[in-house]
Design an enzyme around this catalytic site. Sequence first.
Site, PDB file in Angstrom:
ATOM      1  N   HIS A 164       0.785  -1.309   0.127  1.00 48.86           N
ATOM      2  CA  HIS A 164      -0.004  -0.088  -0.153  1.00 48.86           C
ATOM      3  C   HIS A 164       0.818   1.352   0.140  1.00 48.86           C
ATOM      4  CE1 HIS A 164      -3.394  -2.864   1.427  1.00 48.86           C
ATOM      5  NE2 HIS A 164      -2.218  -3.167   1.921  1.00 48.86           N
ATOM      6  N   SER A 285      14.246  22.488 -15.423  1.00 50.82           N
ATOM      7  CA  SER A 285      13.069  23.204 -15.582  1.00 50.82           C
ATOM      8  C   SER A 285      13.540  24.615 -16.080  1.00 50.82           C
ATOM      9  CB  SER A 285      12.528  23.472 -14.167  1.00 50.82           C
ATOM     10  OG  SER A 285      11.647  24.808 -14.167  1.00 50.82           O
ATOM     11  N   LYS A 291      15.671  22.346 -10.274  1.00 50.21           N
ATOM     12  CA  LYS A 291      14.793  20.960 -10.705  1.00 50.21           C
ATOM     13  C   LYS A 291      15.781  19.835 -11.447  1.00 50.21           C
ATOM     14  CE  LYS A 291      10.370  20.787 -10.718  1.00 50.21           C
ATOM     15  NZ  LYS A 291       9.269  19.974 -10.122  1.00 50.21           N
ATOM     16  N   GLU A 298       8.891   9.173 -16.355  1.00 52.14           N
ATOM     17  CA  GLU A 298       7.414   9.495 -16.467  1.00 52.14           C
ATOM     18  C   GLU A 298       6.953   9.131 -17.766  1.00 52.14           C
ATOM     19  OE1 GLU A 298       6.699  13.935 -14.905  1.00 52.14           O
ATOM     20  OE2 GLU A 298       8.963  13.628 -15.068  1.00 52.14           O
TER      21      GLU A 298
END
Length: 466
Positions: A164, A285, A291, A298
């Site tokens: 979980h 970024s 970043k 992704e």
Amino acid sequence: MTALKDTKANAMWGGRFASGPDAIMTAINASIGFDQRLYAQDIAGSRAHAAMLAATGIITPNDAAAIGEGLLTVLSEIEGGTFTFRTDLEDIHLNVESRLTDLIGEPGKRLHTGRSRNDQVATDFRLWVRDQCDAAIQGLTALMGAFLAQAEQGADWVMPGFTHLQTAQPVTWGHHMLAYVEMLSRDRSRFADARKRMNECPLGAAALAGTSFPIDRHMTATALGFDRPTANSLDSVSDRDFALEFLSASSICAMHLSRFAEELVIWSSAQFRFVRLSDKWTTGSSIMPQKKNPDAAELLRAKLGRILGATVALFTVMKGLALTYSKDMQEDKEQVFDAADTLMLSLAAMTGMVSDMTANRAVLETSAASGFSTATDLADWLVRALGLPFREAHHVTGSLVALAEKKGCDLPDLSLSELTSAHPGITQEVYSVLGVQNSVRSRNSYGGTAPDQVRAQIARWKAELA
Ligand code: ARG
């Protein structure tokens, strides 16, 4: 590739037609824009067919030789970028045959004896998908090697195991990496199984019923590396289950990649810091200088959407089609092409990312010890040392977790008197099972997370991949 040129009549089947097709008909009907990718398979199939036609006395050896040579010229024109693909000639089969006849004249017109575009496309496409199965197997083997190298490096590093996405029990880094080796190995065997089943040659099934010419289907099957010819001509030209198997195996594989991609996204965040992804697989970024975004991970998380989409699309195309060939089936190729390209790119990207990532051993270990991760070890000790029934041990441990939580400490930080307040039989000895190292070492059941088990599995995989 090269430009498409339109002419009015269809020289290949225009005999009974008074006018050419509507321009929009040509646009919806033509597949050459995408099936030109099958050119090498189409030419190989035609060369095998011509050689067989000569061996069986259906055409002369001279004609077969001219065809064989001419097809090689067509091949070099396509590969050299000088071939003009024509939309009015619909597909790769008619484009190749038409150019062949331009080049060698009458013998070229004999090539289509005893075959049809229906068995031709079924053959070409099987050959193409078969190659993709091999490419997938190769890509998967490389990725398994990358995971295995990670497993070997950190066979006994401890990290939190989750259920979980909540801390469950400590596990080893090597064990987690090997979980993916297992998944990818099953993916690999799915492609191998599918390849074995699809490796029968449809060529010679002709339009749907076979042919009256004395062809030798075993000869063409062997020449094209198939195990045998297909045994039913109707089935040969009408099924695309081989493509669906490829897509299904690709979908399952992409799902596995997607799951690890998600773990990488989580693990590389500033809150987790379990791994550092290399600069090669991340982006910055334009506004936030700090970043380092896990874009490759992704994208790999997302690619299943595309591959599964192709799978669903082809199932939908095939559903309810009466035997045998229908033009609906021309819609098979773009889906499979896109899914295969996506899968191969995904496997390569994941292999690069896994090879380049660095696990943060210290953070993994600290994190493994938090979240009362050794509560099960405590309960098991109560069973083993004090003979408590497991349910009771579970309850006693639960009350100690609640106590530690209230105090804001972890289980090993509780004093012996605090421990005995929950059960008087608890002794000093219990502290040995509350550490994460002992915890993972103790899970030495076959397939468990103990470093000894992990090392045994690493040895097995190394032998298998060697
Ligand atoms: N371009 C066609 C396809 O991809 C080839 C087979 C065409 N056969 C036919 N009878 N029209 O399916």
